[in-house]
Design an enzyme around this catalytic site. Sequence first.
Site, mmCIF file in Angstrom:
data_model
loop_
_atom_site.group_PDB
_atom_site.id
_atom_site.type_symbol
_atom_site.label_atom_id
_atom_site.label_comp_id
_atom_site.label_asym_id
_atom_site.label_seq_id
_atom_site.Cartn_x
_atom_site.Cartn_y
_atom_site.Cartn_z
ATOM 1 C CE1 TYR A 172 -9.012 2.500 6.558
ATOM 2 C CE2 TYR A 172 -8.136 3.786 8.554
ATOM 3 C CZ TYR A 172 -8.242 3.622 7.196
ATOM 4 O OH TYR A 172 -7.634 3.957 6.242
ATOM 5 C CE LYS A 173 -7.512 0.039 5.307
ATOM 6 N NZ LYS A 173 -6.195 -0.053 4.721
ATOM 7 C CG ASP A 232 0.042 -2.035 7.020
ATOM 8 O OD1 ASP A 232 -1.454 -2.432 7.568
ATOM 9 O OD2 ASP A 232 0.074 -1.032 6.954
ATOM 10 N NE ARG A 275 -9.763 -2.867 -2.658
ATOM 11 C CZ ARG A 275 -9.176 -1.918 -1.876
ATOM 12 N NH1 ARG A 275 -8.340 -2.947 -1.175
ATOM 13 N NH2 ARG A 275 -10.007 -0.822 -0.960
ATOM 14 C CG PHE A 316 -2.345 0.740 1.750
ATOM 15 C CD1 PHE A 316 -3.360 0.678 0.655
ATOM 16 C CD2 PHE A 316 -1.752 2.185 1.697
ATOM 17 C CE1 PHE A 316 -4.389 1.378 0.251
ATOM 18 C CE2 PHE A 316 -2.626 3.465 2.068
ATOM 19 C CZ PHE A 316 -4.603 2.615 1.044
HETATM 20 C C1 PLP Z 1 -5.548 0.840 4.358
HETATM 21 C C2 PLP Z 1 -4.220 0.746 4.710
HETATM 22 C C3 PLP Z 1 -3.979 2.038 5.359
HETATM 23 C C4 PLP Z 1 -4.424 2.702 6.049
HETATM 24 O O1 PLP Z 1 -3.214 3.951 6.105
HETATM 25 P P1 PLP Z 1 -3.531 5.134 7.094
HETATM 26 O O2 PLP Z 1 -3.045 5.865 8.018
HETATM 27 O O3 PLP Z 1 -4.922 4.997 8.001
HETATM 28 O O4 PLP Z 1 -4.531 6.297 6.125
HETATM 29 C C5 PLP Z 1 -1.943 2.026 5.226
HETATM 30 N N1 PLP Z 1 -1.637 0.403 5.151
HETATM 31 C C6 PLP Z 1 -2.012 -0.141 3.955
HETATM 32 C C7 PLP Z 1 -1.519 -1.197 3.946
HETATM 33 C C8 PLP Z 1 -2.980 -0.210 4.270
HETATM 34 O O5 PLP Z 1 -4.537 -1.380 3.524
#
Ligand code: PLP
Length: 416
Positions: free
Chosen positions: A228-229, A203, A377, A131
């Site tokens: 939040y996911k 992560d 997705r 990401f």
């Molecule tokens: C969704 C996601 C994020 C989001 O990071 P925020 O700081 O909450 O915007 C970070 N890393 C990964 C791998 C994600 O899937």
Amino acid sequence: MTTRNDCLQRDAGDPLSGLRERFDLPAGVIYLDGNSLGARPKSALTRAQHVIAQEWGHDLIRSWNTAGWFDLPKRLGNRLAPLIGGAPDEVVVTDTTSLNLFKALAAALHMQADEPSGAGRRVIVTERSNFPTDIYMAKGLSSWLDRGYVVKLVDSVEELPAAIGADTAVVMLTHVNYRTGYQHDMRAASALAHAAGALIIWDLAHSAGAVPLDLNGDGADLAVGCTYKYLNGGPGAPAFIWVPRRHQARFTQPLSGWWGHAAPFAMAPDFAPVDGIGRALCGTQPVVSLAMVESGLEVFEQTSMAAIREKSLALTDLFIELVEQRCADHPLGLVTPRQHARRGSQVSFTHPHGYAVMAALIARGVIGDYREPAIMRFGFTPLYTSYTEVWDAVEILRDILDRKDYDVDAKRDAVT
Ligand SMILES: *Cc1c(COP(=O)(O)O)cnc(C)c1O
């Protein structure tokens, strides 16, 4: 061939079906985007009302003590810990995933620099497919430190063993890839990093609440993730950071705000980090948003990650099977691993007009999302997704594709 009736029967025998009642989902929507923003637990509304009207409105500043606001990051961390294989007092819910990654990376580089065997290590290894914010944070920290740290990007899992070596300080991996749904072998990758003398940061953005995790058992060093996911904590809800007991004494991070101080209300000009997980905190937290995370976590206490995983695999297997049978005439390409152990809780298919097809699906109430390049997705959340919904979603996809009922010039939204 699986029929819609088969799906109705599977729903009737589904031990998790009762949990859907705990969520408020609009009629006419099949929600397959809980990997991006989880649905709302019904209890979040009453909780928000209580926090706003009573705790804030009536009790005012006393609520830092009487309503336990100050302890919320730790209390929520302790409720979340069992879902990720963490022990008590190893997790806090705080800040964003990006910020927690910054703290974890800085702490890991510092831990290495303090070791005779680690002092010369200057490489952070991660995947190009990670990401983007993870890569941006690693590059940002590396260049800001200006001490020769570099971020090395590998293009496939197979390249990892050769990329991790005597110069590697930290391996930073996202456990389930946001685009493909590929799930790493946490134990194997952690062992690989350790064999080279490196630390490993995981992560868990697309893993926490989606797949069973055993951070301590699998030898992880540090971890971060989203609430939040799959954890259904609400839009922009604070993230989490896990620091195992064995590393807490050596864990120091540069965002040394007063919430991480040993005696925050002594108001001393010098910083002294508190013992334990509290040193991962920085400053005052968004209490209303934090409280919503508890509504999300409560639902998980009604079941187990093993039960969730079993249904997740059944849902994703069913979706793959039905798409491949019913949409066989269309140029769809499965990018998610078929192998269970390598799959998260999502299924991604490419289509040359992926964005337009997804826009058409959303217009018909099937909410998934789109990620470059050409990837549609679909996230599956066993707490509130039924087998019949999977059948109906594929039927709507088939209808859209058969009738070419999508607009190839669909205008892109700011957030896709
Ligand atoms: C969704 C996601 C994020 C989001 O990071 P925020 O700081 O909450 O915007 C970070 N890393 C990964 C791998 C994600 O899937």
